[in-house]
Scaffold this motif. Structure first.
Motif, PDB file in Angstrom:
ATOM      1  N   ASP A 154      -8.941 -12.089 -25.732  1.00  0.00           N
ATOM      2  CA  ASP A 154      -7.678 -12.755 -25.361  1.00  0.00           C
ATOM      3  C   ASP A 154      -7.419 -12.524 -24.086  1.00  0.00           C
ATOM      4  O   ASP A 154      -6.974 -13.271 -23.467  1.00  0.00           O
ATOM      5  CB  ASP A 154      -6.627 -12.827 -26.445  1.00  0.00           C
ATOM      6  N   ALA A 155      -7.245 -11.151 -23.717  1.00  0.00           N
ATOM      7  CA  ALA A 155      -6.688 -10.806 -22.488  1.00  0.00           C
ATOM      8  C   ALA A 155      -7.912 -11.283 -21.441  1.00  0.00           C
ATOM      9  O   ALA A 155      -7.200 -11.608 -20.662  1.00  0.00           O
ATOM     10  CB  ALA A 155      -6.641  -9.183 -22.558  1.00  0.00           C
ATOM     11  N   ILE A 156      -9.106 -11.299 -21.622  1.00  0.00           N
ATOM     12  CA  ILE A 156      -9.999 -11.539 -20.707  1.00  0.00           C
ATOM     13  C   ILE A 156      -9.625 -13.202 -20.259  1.00  0.00           C
ATOM     14  O   ILE A 156      -9.895 -13.684 -19.249  1.00  0.00           O
ATOM     15  CB  ILE A 156     -11.371 -11.388 -21.257  1.00  0.00           C
ATOM     16  N   PHE A 157      -9.667 -13.777 -21.453  1.00  0.00           N
ATOM     17  CA  PHE A 157      -9.291 -15.182 -21.621  1.00  0.00           C
ATOM     18  C   PHE A 157      -7.998 -15.571 -20.876  1.00  0.00           C
ATOM     19  O   PHE A 157      -8.175 -16.350 -19.726  1.00  0.00           O
ATOM     20  CB  PHE A 157      -8.992 -15.996 -22.882  1.00  0.00           C
ATOM     21  N   ALA A 158      -6.912 -14.886 -20.849  1.00  0.00           N
ATOM     22  CA  ALA A 158      -5.761 -15.114 -20.392  1.00  0.00           C
ATOM     23  C   ALA A 158      -6.097 -14.861 -18.528  1.00  0.00           C
ATOM     24  O   ALA A 158      -5.513 -15.596 -17.923  1.00  0.00           O
ATOM     25  CB  ALA A 158      -4.524 -14.004 -20.624  1.00  0.00           C
ATOM     26  N   TYR A 159      -6.556 -13.762 -18.415  1.00  0.00           N
ATOM     27  CA  TYR A 159      -7.040 -13.494 -16.941  1.00  0.00           C
ATOM     28  C   TYR A 159      -7.967 -14.668 -16.459  1.00  0.00           C
ATOM     29  O   TYR A 159      -7.366 -15.307 -15.475  1.00  0.00           O
ATOM     30  CB  TYR A 159      -7.764 -12.387 -16.846  1.00  0.00           C
ATOM     31  N   LEU A 160      -8.781 -15.367 -17.023  1.00  0.00           N
ATOM     32  CA  LEU A 160      -9.742 -16.226 -16.483  1.00  0.00           C
ATOM     33  C   LEU A 160      -8.888 -17.538 -16.318  1.00  0.00           C
ATOM     34  O   LEU A 160      -8.883 -18.169 -15.296  1.00  0.00           O
ATOM     35  CB  LEU A 160     -10.922 -16.380 -17.399  1.00  0.00           C
ATOM     36  N   GLN A 161      -7.844 -18.027 -17.243  1.00  0.00           N
ATOM     37  CA  GLN A 161      -7.131 -19.112 -17.084  1.00  0.00           C
ATOM     38  C   GLN A 161      -6.228 -18.878 -16.017  1.00  0.00           C
ATOM     39  O   GLN A 161      -5.678 -20.002 -15.481  1.00  0.00           O
ATOM     40  CB  GLN A 161      -6.342 -19.352 -18.399  1.00  0.00           C
ATOM     41  N   SER A 162      -6.070 -17.618 -15.407  1.00  0.00           N
ATOM     42  CA  SER A 162      -4.814 -17.593 -14.240  1.00  0.00           C
ATOM     43  C   SER A 162      -5.506 -17.676 -13.079  1.00  0.00           C
ATOM     44  O   SER A 162      -4.774 -17.768 -12.114  1.00  0.00           O
ATOM     45  CB  SER A 162      -4.239 -15.987 -14.456  1.00  0.00           C
ATOM     46  N   LEU A 163      -6.951 -18.070 -12.955  1.00  0.00           N
ATOM     47  CA  LEU A 163      -7.818 -18.025 -11.680  1.00  0.00           C
ATOM     48  C   LEU A 163      -7.427 -19.508 -11.230  1.00  0.00           C
ATOM     49  O   LEU A 163      -7.238 -20.305 -12.052  1.00  0.00           O
ATOM     50  CB  LEU A 163      -8.940 -17.932 -11.971  1.00  0.00           C
ATOM     51  N   PRO A 164      -7.495 -19.747  -9.739  1.00  0.00           N
ATOM     52  CA  PRO A 164      -7.443 -20.895  -9.156  1.00  0.00           C
ATOM     53  C   PRO A 164      -8.788 -21.815  -9.752  1.00  0.00           C
ATOM     54  O   PRO A 164      -9.971 -21.109  -9.735  1.00  0.00           O
ATOM     55  CB  PRO A 164      -7.615 -20.740  -7.972  1.00  0.00           C
ATOM     56  N   PRO A 165      -8.362 -22.958 -10.132  1.00  0.00           N
ATOM     57  CA  PRO A 165      -9.712 -23.686 -10.638  1.00  0.00           C
ATOM     58  C   PRO A 165     -10.767 -24.054  -9.453  1.00  0.00           C
ATOM     59  O   PRO A 165     -10.226 -24.384  -8.399  1.00  0.00           O
ATOM     60  CB  PRO A 165      -9.054 -25.015 -11.287  1.00  0.00           C
ATOM     61  N   VAL A 166     -11.895 -23.856  -9.603  1.00  0.00           N
ATOM     62  CA  VAL A 166     -12.791 -24.282  -8.825  1.00  0.00           C
ATOM     63  C   VAL A 166     -13.734 -25.395  -9.300  1.00  0.00           C
ATOM     64  O   VAL A 166     -14.258 -25.261 -10.307  1.00  0.00           O
ATOM     65  CB  VAL A 166     -13.899 -23.123  -8.319  1.00  0.00           C
ATOM     66  N   SER A 167     -13.839 -26.534  -8.518  1.00  0.00           N
ATOM     67  CA  SER A 167     -14.547 -27.606  -8.983  1.00  0.00           C
ATOM     68  C   SER A 167     -15.814 -27.398  -8.444  1.00  0.00           C
ATOM     69  O   SER A 167     -16.282 -27.709  -7.449  1.00  0.00           O
ATOM     70  CB  SER A 167     -13.885 -28.907  -8.504  1.00  0.00           C
ATOM     71  N   GLN A 168     -16.801 -27.293  -9.413  1.00  0.00           N
ATOM     72  CA  GLN A 168     -18.295 -26.601  -8.827  1.00  0.00           C
ATOM     73  C   GLN A 168     -18.996 -27.151 -10.128  1.00  0.00           C
ATOM     74  O   GLN A 168     -19.197 -26.606 -11.250  1.00  0.00           O
ATOM     75  CB  GLN A 168     -18.352 -25.470  -8.616  1.00  0.00           C
ATOM     76  N   ALA A 169     -19.873 -28.104  -9.872  1.00  0.00           N
ATOM     77  CA  ALA A 169     -20.852 -28.501 -11.201  1.00  0.00           C
ATOM     78  C   ALA A 169     -22.030 -27.983 -10.774  1.00  0.00           C
ATOM     79  O   ALA A 169     -22.710 -28.066  -9.664  1.00  0.00           O
ATOM     80  CB  ALA A 169     -20.962 -30.028 -11.232  1.00  0.00           C
ATOM     81  N   ASN A 170     -22.798 -27.033 -11.829  1.00  0.00           N
ATOM     82  CA  ASN A 170     -23.732 -26.198 -11.530  1.00  0.00           C
ATOM     83  C   ASN A 170     -25.043 -27.310 -12.181  1.00  0.00           C
ATOM     84  O   ASN A 170     -24.940 -27.788 -13.149  1.00  0.00           O
ATOM     85  CB  ASN A 170     -23.769 -24.950 -12.049  1.00  0.00           C
ATOM     86  N   PRO A 171     -26.353 -26.750 -11.528  1.00  0.00           N
ATOM     87  CA  PRO A 171     -27.448 -27.491 -12.507  1.00  0.00           C
ATOM     88  C   PRO A 171     -27.840 -26.994 -13.643  1.00  0.00           C
ATOM     89  O   PRO A 171     -27.229 -26.103 -14.051  1.00  0.00           O
ATOM     90  CB  PRO A 171     -28.423 -27.164 -11.192  1.00  0.00           C
ATOM     91  N   ALA A 172     -28.581 -27.847 -14.340  1.00  0.00           N
ATOM     92  CA  ALA A 172     -28.984 -27.388 -15.836  1.00  0.00           C
ATOM     93  C   ALA A 172     -29.883 -26.187 -15.669  1.00  0.00           C
ATOM     94  O   ALA A 172     -30.726 -25.968 -14.748  1.00  0.00           O
ATOM     95  CB  ALA A 172     -29.587 -28.528 -16.582  1.00  0.00           C
ATOM     96  N   HIS A 173     -29.991 -25.358 -16.847  1.00  0.00           N
ATOM     97  CA  HIS A 173     -31.048 -24.307 -16.911  1.00  0.00           C
ATOM     98  C   HIS A 173     -32.337 -25.189 -16.617  1.00  0.00           C
ATOM     99  O   HIS A 173     -32.650 -26.263 -17.167  1.00  0.00           O
ATOM    100  CB  HIS A 173     -31.032 -23.743 -18.324  1.00  0.00           C
TER     101      HIS A 173
END
Lengths: 236, 436
Positions: free
Chosen positions: B144-163
């Protein structure tokens, strides 16, 4: 935390001294992994041409080191060495190589036809404004020794290296593949003949003088290259 | 009186030469212990009181989420990094809170399901190239703590290619089978017979630290054989990650805890240096460990081989015959010309600067792969707070032929009391390329 770091440093240096193998605490010693390829003279290595880097503008060297590390300029051997280096350390290396005052090698002596010489001089000193190609000297300095902090000189380089770099930009080849900046735009406009002529001519010039200062650049060109020469190069 | 002073200084110099590293270690430990426990240190503190975002940021470092979820020179956590494996190329997803291209729409439960069970928000089974096989040991509170941190980051719009995964591994049905065979879900369970530090170390090494993702042999289906850190060649990377549970390789049973800690956080000690992918782990993750956590990890690592007494490393001959000696001497000549200036005539190097090759466990390991790679490619230890301006090893690929590399590697594996198998030009060839 600071105390922790100081102590660690203390331990590392002390242990080293205790052993008796005195290793010089210098940058020259730290960059032996680089100088095995890069010395006063550029040289043709087994896999590539190893350019001279001594005396190039600091910001330019720093930019290139970051480019190699982050995959924006490609050369495998250097990517491996730089992989785990901080920006601070890269800046220190750049500063070291930039401050090195090694004598330059003699220029090459390549035969050129008079019309080739004419073509090269025209590109270097006048450019082709109608094709949006400024004179090389407008950015690389009147005496082509580069401009601080981030535009490299064009003399003291070998023909092989200049051709390879211009080729790298032109073909979208592997070397400078991801850089799209003022220089790649210009390289992309040059014809095969122009590249050959200018590479030979530059390699024939001898080196003298120092890099120019930033103020010599026209505001228009600064603007055109701002991505390269301000954002990173101006960082110091 | 003078006599007394002399004896004293003799003792001091003896002390300096022989025991300084240990004294340093002890000093270090006492300073560490004397320092007010940093709140982020975990274990002892109650994370509930701590700012979850800061604590999550620390845990994300320990798990090195950024290392995989960022391309070289790219936006942190926005993904796009290519991971080559024998099953194809995986492209890491964007885990910034962007709603379209990242995990902006996820909630805590979705995230827990990914980290703990290896299932995406939509229930899709995830590939173990994402080391949830290790992260499953992480507690809910830490997740939950890791999730809270990730959600606090600035959102970056970047679509990545498929595997880009080869047939038949691209079938998620096969993945379901794989999971029933090899994936064991479950949070770490403390061993009550061991100390708090040991348990904290085990939790970090087996869980977030995901050391077993590399330090293991994988079978044909890419499953790690066990959780014993027994070493193996890293999939899709031409490196051998040594066993951490055998004293024939990188087991640390006979190391002081402080020395192990120094290796993990600074990347270099008198006896070893972290290179290649391990240097990257040190730079991106381990150097940021709190003092308590690194000592805990070291306690656990040390315990893995404390009672391990086996045979000496894979000795293939005990006495060096005349013809063998002449053969090795060819390598000795190359060593004196190219290597001795740094690693020394006695192979002892300069501690903390140039690694010793004499008695270096990495040099005499059964697999010569890493040594060959070092000579071909050279390298710098990671820049860390404890070693901010490392010295480097030049590449020799452009200077020495395969046969010469084989000779010099055979030599250093058998000089100064080292004993290990000889290396052939063919082995050198196999040490080339293989990663990017």
């Amino acid at each position: 935390m600071i105390r922790f770091i100081i102590l660690m440093l203390f331990c590392i240096t002390n242990v080293a001294n205790a052993n008796g193998n005195a290793v010089p605490d210098t940058m020259a010693e730290r960059v032996k992994a680089c100088t095995i390829c890069h010395n006063a003279e550029g040289k043709a290595g087994r896999d590539a041409y190893y350019p001279r880097i001594a005396g190039k503008p600091q910001g330019y060297i720093f930019n290139q080191l970051r480019n190699f590390r982050d995959g924006r300029r490609y050369y495998h051997a250097m990517a491996i060495l730089l992989e785990n280096m901080s920006d601070e350390y890269l800046r220190e290396m750049a500063q070291y190589f930039s401050s090195l005052q090694l004598p330059y090698p003699h220029p090459e002596q390549i035969q050129m036809l008079p019309e080739e010489i004419e073509l090269a001089r025209h590109l270097v000193y006048s450019g082709y404004p109608e094709r949006n190609i400024p004179a090389c000297s407008a950015c690389h300095g009147d005496i082509l020794m580069g401009v601080e902090p981030a535009i490299p000189g064009l003399v003291g380089l070998s023909r092989a290296y200049i051709t390879a770099q211009l080729g790298g930009w032109r073909n979208g080849g592997i070397m400078r593949i991801q850089t799209s900046d003022c220089m790649s735009e210009i390289a992309n406009q040059l014809t095969e003949n122009e590249v050959n002529a200018v590479a030979k001519w530059l390699a024939n010039q001898s080196v003298s003088g120092k890099p120019g200062s930033f103020n010599e650049l026209s505001p228009e060109l600064v603007d055109r290259c701002s991505q390269t020469i301000l954002e990173h190069g101006g960082a110091e | 009186m003078r006599h007394g002073v002399m004896i004293f200084s003799v003792i001091i110099s003896y002390w300096r030469n022989i025991t300084l590293p240990w004294i340093c270690g002890i000093l270090l430990a006492s300073v560490l212990l004397a320092m007010p426990g940093k709140v982020m240190a975990g274990a002892a503190e109650d994370p509930g009181v701590v700012d979850a975002v800061d604590y999550g940021a620390y845990l994300a470092r320990v798990g090195n989420c950024m290392g995989c979820h960022t391309t070289k020179g790219g936006q942190p956590f926005a993904g796009g990094r290519r991971l080559s494996t024998s099953f194809g190329v995986f492209i890491t997803p964007n885990i910034t809170p962007d709603k379209e291209t990242g995990i902006g729409l996820w909630n805590q439960q979705d995230f827990w399901q990914a980290l703990h069970q290896g299932k995406s928000r939509d229930g899709r089974l995830l590939y173990p190239a994402f080391p949830y096989t290790e992260y499953t040991k992480v507690t809910r509170q830490d997740a939950d703590a890791i999730f809270a941190y990730l959600q606090s980051l600035p959102p970056v719009s970047q679509a990545n290619p498929a595997h880009d995964i080869f047939f038949p591994y691209n079938s998620r049905a096969l993945l379901a089978v794989w999971r029933t065979l090899y994936f064991k879900e479950g949070v770490y369970e403390p061993d009550q017979s061991k100390s708090t530090a040991w348990n904290r170390g085990a939790y970090l090494v087996q869980g977030l630290g995901h050391c077993n993702a590399c330090h293991t042999t994988r079978n044909m289906l890419g499953a790690s054989q066990d959780n014993a850190l027994a070493g193996g060649q890293i999939m899709g990377m031409n490196w051998y990650a040594p066993s951490l549970s055998s004293h024939l390789e990188a087991g640390s049973g006979d190391w002081e805890i402080e020395e192990i800690a120094a290796l993990l956080t600074t990347g270099i000690t008198e006896r070893a240096v972290a290179s290649g992918p391990m240097a990257t782990v040190v730079r991106q993750s381990l150097q940021y460990l709190s003092q308590e956590d690194v000592l805990a990890m070291s306690t656990y690592l040390k315990s893995l081989t404390e009672n391990d007494t086996g045979n000496a490393p894979g000795v293939h001959f005990s006495v060096i015959s005349g013809s063998l000696r002449r053969h090795l001497e060819l390598g000795g000549k190359i060593y004196r010309e190219y290597c001795q200036e740094c690693h020394g005539a006695d192979g002892k190097g300069a501690p903390g600067i140039y690694p010793a090759l004499a008695g270096n466990r990495g040099v005499v390991m059964d697999s010569p792969l890493n040594v060959i790679r070092s000579v071909l490619n050279g390298g710098y230890p990671a820049t860390t707070a404890g070693n901010p301006r490392p010295y480097g090893m030049p590449p020799f690929q452009q200077i020495l032929r395969n046969e010469e590399v084989a000779l010099v590697v055979s030599y250093i594996r058998n000089a100064w009391g080292n004993r290990a198998s000889l290396v052939r030009a063919l082995d050198v060839d196999q040490g080339k390329g293989g990663d990017d």
